[in-house]
Write a protein that holds these residues in place. Structure first.
Motif, PDB file in Angstrom:
ATOM      1  N   ARG A 531      -8.741  12.928  -1.586  1.00 35.88           N
ATOM      2  CA  ARG A 531      -7.471  12.926  -2.309  1.00 35.88           C
ATOM      3  C   ARG A 531      -6.659  14.196  -2.082  1.00 35.88           C
ATOM      4  N   TRP A 532      -7.190  15.113  -1.290  1.00 40.70           N
ATOM      5  CA  TRP A 532      -6.521  16.405  -1.083  1.00 40.70           C
ATOM      6  C   TRP A 532      -5.255  16.204  -0.263  1.00 40.70           C
ATOM      7  N   ARG A 533      -4.105  16.215  -0.926  1.00 40.86           N
ATOM      8  CA  ARG A 533      -2.828  16.062  -0.243  1.00 40.86           C
ATOM      9  C   ARG A 533      -1.735  16.668  -1.112  1.00 40.86           C
ATOM     10  N   ALA A 534      -0.761  17.310  -0.491  1.00 37.34           N
ATOM     11  CA  ALA A 534       0.330  17.935  -1.232  1.00 37.34           C
ATOM     12  C   ALA A 534       1.251  16.872  -1.822  1.00 37.34           C
ATOM     13  N   GLU A 535       1.739  17.127  -3.040  1.00 36.89           N
ATOM     14  CA  GLU A 535       2.659  16.207  -3.691  1.00 36.89           C
ATOM     15  C   GLU A 535       4.032  16.275  -3.013  1.00 36.89           C
ATOM     16  N   PRO A 536       4.825  15.180  -3.102  1.00 35.20           N
ATOM     17  CA  PRO A 536       6.180  15.205  -2.538  1.00 35.20           C
ATOM     18  C   PRO A 536       7.017  16.303  -3.187  1.00 35.20           C
ATOM     19  N   SER A 537       7.944  16.861  -2.415  1.00 40.98           N
ATOM     20  CA  SER A 537       8.772  17.949  -2.929  1.00 40.98           C
ATOM     21  C   SER A 537       9.838  17.453  -3.900  1.00 40.98           C
ATOM     22  N   ILE A 538      10.304  16.214  -3.722  1.00 44.48           N
ATOM     23  CA  ILE A 538      11.311  15.636  -4.606  1.00 44.48           C
ATOM     24  C   ILE A 538      10.742  14.366  -5.217  1.00 44.48           C
ATOM     25  N   PRO A 539      10.705  14.230  -6.528  1.00 43.61           N
ATOM     26  CA  PRO A 539      10.186  13.012  -7.148  1.00 43.61           C
ATOM     27  C   PRO A 539      10.965  11.783  -6.699  1.00 43.61           C
ATOM     28  N   ASP A 540      10.254  10.678  -6.522  1.00 43.03           N
ATOM     29  CA  ASP A 540      10.874   9.423  -6.128  1.00 43.03           C
ATOM     30  C   ASP A 540      10.367   8.322  -7.067  1.00 43.03           C
ATOM     31  N   PRO A 541      10.995   8.162  -8.218  1.00 44.21           N
ATOM     32  CA  PRO A 541      10.509   7.189  -9.200  1.00 44.21           C
ATOM     33  C   PRO A 541      10.624   5.744  -8.739  1.00 44.21           C
ATOM     34  N   GLY A 542      11.395   5.477  -7.702  1.00 40.55           N
ATOM     35  CA  GLY A 542      11.589   4.092  -7.277  1.00 40.55           C
ATOM     36  C   GLY A 542      10.515   3.564  -6.346  1.00 40.55           C
ATOM     37  N   THR A 543       9.820   4.440  -5.649  1.00 40.97           N
ATOM     38  CA  THR A 543       8.810   4.017  -4.675  1.00 40.97           C
ATOM     39  C   THR A 543       7.430   4.002  -5.323  1.00 40.97           C
ATOM     40  N   PRO A 544       6.664   2.917  -5.165  1.00 39.44           N
ATOM     41  CA  PRO A 544       5.316   2.876  -5.743  1.00 39.44           C
ATOM     42  C   PRO A 544       4.499   4.091  -5.321  1.00 39.44           C
ATOM     43  N   GLY A 545       3.752   4.648  -6.285  1.00 38.56           N
ATOM     44  CA  GLY A 545       2.988   5.858  -6.033  1.00 38.56           C
ATOM     45  C   GLY A 545       1.497   5.624  -6.173  1.00 38.56           C
ATOM     46  N   GLY A 546       0.739   6.277  -5.326  1.00 39.10           N
ATOM     47  CA  GLY A 546      -0.708   6.151  -5.368  1.00 39.10           C
ATOM     48  C   GLY A 546      -1.304   6.578  -4.052  1.00 39.10           C
ATOM     49  N   LEU A 547      -2.528   7.083  -4.124  1.00 42.93           N
ATOM     50  CA  LEU A 547      -3.196   7.590  -2.931  1.00 42.93           C
ATOM     51  C   LEU A 547      -4.484   6.802  -2.711  1.00 42.93           C
ATOM     52  N   PRO A 548      -4.532   5.912  -1.690  1.00 48.65           N
ATOM     53  CA  PRO A 548      -5.773   5.168  -1.453  1.00 48.65           C
ATOM     54  C   PRO A 548      -6.849   6.079  -0.877  1.00 48.65           C
ATOM     55  N   ARG A 549      -8.084   5.871  -1.321  1.00 45.65           N
ATOM     56  CA  ARG A 549      -9.199   6.683  -0.832  1.00 45.65           C
ATOM     57  C   ARG A 549     -10.266   5.849  -0.125  1.00 45.65           C
ATOM     58  N   GLN A 550     -10.048   4.543  -0.059  1.00 43.34           N
ATOM     59  CA  GLN A 550     -11.008   3.673   0.626  1.00 43.34           C
ATOM     60  C   GLN A 550     -10.257   2.555   1.333  1.00 43.34           C
ATOM     61  N   ALA A 551     -10.750   2.182   2.511  1.00 36.85           N
ATOM     62  CA  ALA A 551     -10.191   1.046   3.247  1.00 36.85           C
ATOM     63  C   ALA A 551     -11.328   0.317   3.954  1.00 36.85           C
ATOM     64  N   ARG A 552     -11.246  -1.006   3.945  1.00 41.72           N
ATOM     65  CA  ARG A 552     -12.176  -1.850   4.701  1.00 41.72           C
ATOM     66  C   ARG A 552     -11.417  -2.454   5.868  1.00 41.72           C
ATOM     67  N   HIS A 553     -11.979  -2.312   7.061  1.00 44.57           N
ATOM     68  CA  HIS A 553     -11.344  -2.838   8.271  1.00 44.57           C
ATOM     69  C   HIS A 553     -12.130  -4.033   8.806  1.00 44.57           C
ATOM     70  N   LEU A 554     -11.400  -5.038   9.231  1.00 44.58           N
ATOM     71  CA  LEU A 554     -11.962  -6.138  10.014  1.00 44.58           C
ATOM     72  C   LEU A 554     -10.989  -6.409  11.153  1.00 44.58           C
ATOM     73  N   VAL A 555     -11.474  -6.258  12.391  1.00 44.64           N
ATOM     74  CA  VAL A 555     -10.618  -6.392  13.573  1.00 44.64           C
ATOM     75  C   VAL A 555     -11.293  -7.327  14.562  1.00 44.64           C
ATOM     76  N   ALA A 556     -10.538  -8.304  15.048  1.00 43.39           N
ATOM     77  CA  ALA A 556     -11.030  -9.228  16.070  1.00 43.39           C
ATOM     78  C   ALA A 556     -10.017  -9.262  17.199  1.00 43.39           C
ATOM     79  N   GLY A 557     -10.492  -9.130  18.443  1.00 38.11           N
ATOM     80  CA  GLY A 557      -9.568  -9.074  19.567  1.00 38.11           C
ATOM     81  C   GLY A 557     -10.108  -9.747  20.803  1.00 38.11           C
TER      82      GLY A 557
END
Length: 759
Positions: A531-557
């Protein structure tokens, strides 16, 4: 062709350092030199290698291919205007190989009579021919890459390798590594910034590694909408690998992708280059330092003043953007299989663009600096097939922003140490393992807005100089196995990530199988990021906020090789474990799924290039139960480039970038906040889209061979159709009038320049 030849020469030279008597390696090296264009002046090098082969062979006649060095050495004497020496070499070869019809033909052309009747000819140009007799057998030499930055297995999907020549010649990329990577499938076309959005992920989810070391930043000219250019000089970049999902456990603290850059090897010959254009100039030098060491360095300066003046755009900047970049490396190989490398990097950049944002119009004054030091070592064991690699990467990014009430000074520092072992267990099985540890710190000072308003007098919070820090540690192990038609890559990593307290465990597996020209790949895995990341310099109340810390990948090619290579990949990426970040509606879950398709015409034909299409659907679930579009949900992305060789010395090329409009949150009106101030009333999150982004670029290149050098002149036209692409919308102070802001290249821009390179 020059890039491929140079890479081949470097590999062969390394093979000969391992085994100087390896006949096939020296023979192929001699042919590389022999077949080079005359203006490169490589004939003396070819003659030297052929003389060594002839001396090494002596009077042996048990291998028919040993006749070839006599033929080519005689041709070099003939080229040099010394027919007597050519005749003597051919006669000596014909005495040893009386049945060789090629030598007989050469002697016949000079009027000299062959000493023996002809017989069936020996094979010609069989560079990999291996003598049959045990006494003359050429032993196999395994050439190990100097630096491994990605898994070597063929099972990993979603990866594209760009060479230096592909980067510097890509139309519209302006010899910028990040801009060239953005033309690859899987890079979502969110806008015109230099950031990499891998399959709908935030740019922070795709870290950058240089020579195996993770660094803080490789961008220039940062602003509210991202950076404009990358900060790596491509003339010292050997390759760039961009992975968009399902990558190896060698890489942790990454959710979406990886950009792994490999810089040049130890110079074995002195070289230099000079380049200049309308907005940029630079120089590069490579210098051998004895038989086992070498150094290279590059310097590049950018100033957009002339470019802005010639296009009538002076009023867009209070101060024209400028930057200075320097990179250098010292490489020492004290013995075969051992290498030590030190790479340093320095970047300075500044700009003051007139920005209309958040109800205020003024100069966005930005200064930035990047410093990095990367130390690497590699050791190939003498008695066993094992490689030990170590890496220490120290980097920092300093930014200073001034815009209205915003006055932000930020310094981000990282130090990451890595060590890994690679061991080959028999045929087709390789085991890898490693550990890493890092320290991260951040210092901030200045003033930041308390609301979305930045005009002078708006509420602001003054920051006292503060520092914070965190650390991470991780380990990984994986196996790369060849099982019949299948290639299996499986591993697991464990991390204590930056800003976290718990240990995460990420298993990952991918498998590939090949049938003729077709290859299929399937990959799945778990990925975590701290979760270590700097906060935005200007607040943006209109854009959804949140920091994902997990992702599951499934790739077929599936992929088909050939003159026109085809590749298609389908992917699903599920996000989870969101932490607080930003000031907009809170995100609790997310998902991205889509398809990437690319067709590429192989190099070597008159027309080369690639065309890719990406379909993406990315959505978020908010804490109130709403399901909305992700801010990076660009449904359709098209990227392609093509280059046509009009004559042997002239090429024309073009590139196309298209992205359907990215989502944004509209402002419907304003509420009275008291004290003569108003606050915006936002509509449904990310419910509207910007107009589609589209840009067509073109490039004309002329190659002029000179004595021992090459002059390359080019004219590049960006945004040929003069399309006014929209970067976003801004509102006036009372939120009653909306205006569109334009991208940097929203007007047709012409760039001219040249490159002069020695060989």
């Amino acid at each position: 062709a020059g890039e491929l030849s140079a890479e081949s020469i470097a590999l062969l030279q390394r093979a000969l350092e391992v085994e100087p008597a390896h006949w096939t390696a020296r023979y192929v090296l001699a042919l590389n030199y022999y077949r080079a264009p005359a203006f490169l002046g490589r004939s003396p090098l070819a003659a030297h290698e052929l003389d060594r082969l002839i001396a090494q062979q002596g009077e042996r006649t048990d291998v028919p291919e040993f006749a070839r060095p006599f033929e080519y050495r005689g041709l070099l004497w003939s080229r040099a205007g010394v027919p007597d020496s050519a005749l003597a070499v051919w006669q000596r070869g014909q005495r040893l190989f009386p049945a060789d019809t090629a030598l007989r033909a050469r002697l016949g052309s000079t009027g000299a009579a062959p000493s023996q009747p002809s017989s069936p000819d020996a094979p010609r140009d069989a560079a990999a021919a291996t003598p049959d007799s045990a006494s003359a057998r050429i032993e196999t030499v395994h050439v190990v890459a100097s630096r491994t930055v990605t898994a070597t297995g063929q099972a990993t999907p979603g990866e594209r390798r760009l060479t230096r020549s592909e980067i510097v010649t890509a139309p519209g990329a302006m010899a910028d590594v990040l801009q060239a990577v953005q033309l690859q499938p899987g890079a979502t076309r969110v806008g015109e910034s230099a950031e990499l959005f891998a399959r709908g992920g935030d740019p922070a989810e795709t870290p950058t590694f240089i020579d195996g070391g993770r660094i803080a930043s490789i961008v220039r000219f940062e602003g509210l909408s991202g950076s404009t250019f990358g900060a790596l000089d491509p003339w010292v970049v050997k390759s760039a690998r961009f992975s968009t999902g399902g990558f190896s456990v060698q890489f942790g603290n990454a959710l979406s992708g990886v950009l792994a850059v490999e810089t040049d090897d130890r110079p074995r010959a002195a070289q230099w280059r000079l380049g200049a254009g309308l907005a940029q100039a630079g120089a590069t030098a490579r210098l051998p330092l004895g038989a086992r060491a070498g150094a290279w360095g590059t310097l590049r300066g950018t100033h957009a003043g002339a470019l802005l003046r010639t296009h009538g755009r002076d009023d867009e900047f209070a101060r024209a953007p400028y930057s200075l970049e320097a990179m250098g490396a010292f490489i020492n190989q004290p013995k075969v299989g051992t290498e030590y490398r030190a790479l340093g990097m320095m970047v300075r950049d500044a700009s003051a663009r007139i920005v209309d944002a958040n109800g205020y119009r003024g100069a966005f004054d930005s200064h930035g600096a990047t410093h990095a030091l990367i130390l690497t070592s590699q050791h190939l064991a003498d008695e066993r097939p094992m490689i030990v690699r170590t890496n220490l990467a120290l980097s920092e990014r300093i930014t200073d922003w001034r815009f209205g009430v915003l006055a932000r000074d930020r310094e981000e520092r990282t130090g990451v140490a890595r060590a890994s072992v690679e061991y080959t267990v028999g045929t087709g099985v390789t085991l890898r393992g490693g550990v890493e540890a890092g320290l991260l710190s951040r210092g901030e000072a200045g003033a930041v807005p308390m609301t979305a308003e930045v005009e002078p007098g708006s509420p602001a919070r003054f920051l006292t100089a503060s520092d914070s820090s965190t650390w991470n540690v991780g380990t990984h192990v994986e196996g790369d196995m060849r099982l019949g038609r299948f290639n299996l890559l499986a591993g697991v990593r464990a991390d204590r990530l930056p800003g976290e307290r718990q240990v995460t465990v990420d298993p990952r597996v991918s498998v590939a199988t090949q049938f003729g020209t077709w290859t299929t790949r399937l990959a799945a895995g778990l990925f975590h990021q701290g979760r270590w990341r700097a906060e935005p310099s200007i607040p943006d109340p209109g854009t959804p906020g949140g920091l994902p810390r997990q992702a599951r990948h499934l790739v077929a090619g599936v992929e088909q090789s050939g003159a026109i290579a085809l590749k298609a990949e389908a992917f699903v990426k599920d996000y989870a474990e969101y932490g607080a970040f930003g000031s907009g509606p809170r995100i609790v879950d997310g998902r991205a799924r889509g398809v990437d398709i690319v067709a590429q015409r192989a190099a070597g034909s008159r027309l080369t290039g690639s065309l890719g299409y990406s379909l993406l659907h990315a959505e978020l679930e908010l804490h109130d139960g709403q399901t909305v579009r992700s801010p990076y949900d660009v449904t359709h992305t098209v990227a392609g480039s093509a280059t046509l060789r009009v004559t042997s010395r002239t090429t024309v090329g073009s590139s196309l970038r298209f992205g359907s409009g990215r989502p944004y949150t509209p402002i419907l009106g304003a509420d009275d906040a008291g004290g003569g101030r108003v606050t915006p009333v936002y509509g449904a999150p990310t419910s509207e889209r910007l107009p589609a982004y589209s840009r067509l670029d073109a490039r004309l290149t002329r190659y002029i061979p000179l004595r021992r050098s090459m002059l390359v002149g080019f004219v590049e036209v960006l945004n040929v159709l003069d399309r006014h692409n929209v970067a976003g919308y801004v509102w006036d102070a009372d939120y009653t009038e909306r205006r569109a802001t334009r991208t940097f290249y929203s007007e047709r821009t012409v760039m001219i320049g040249f490159e002069l390179q020695s060989h």
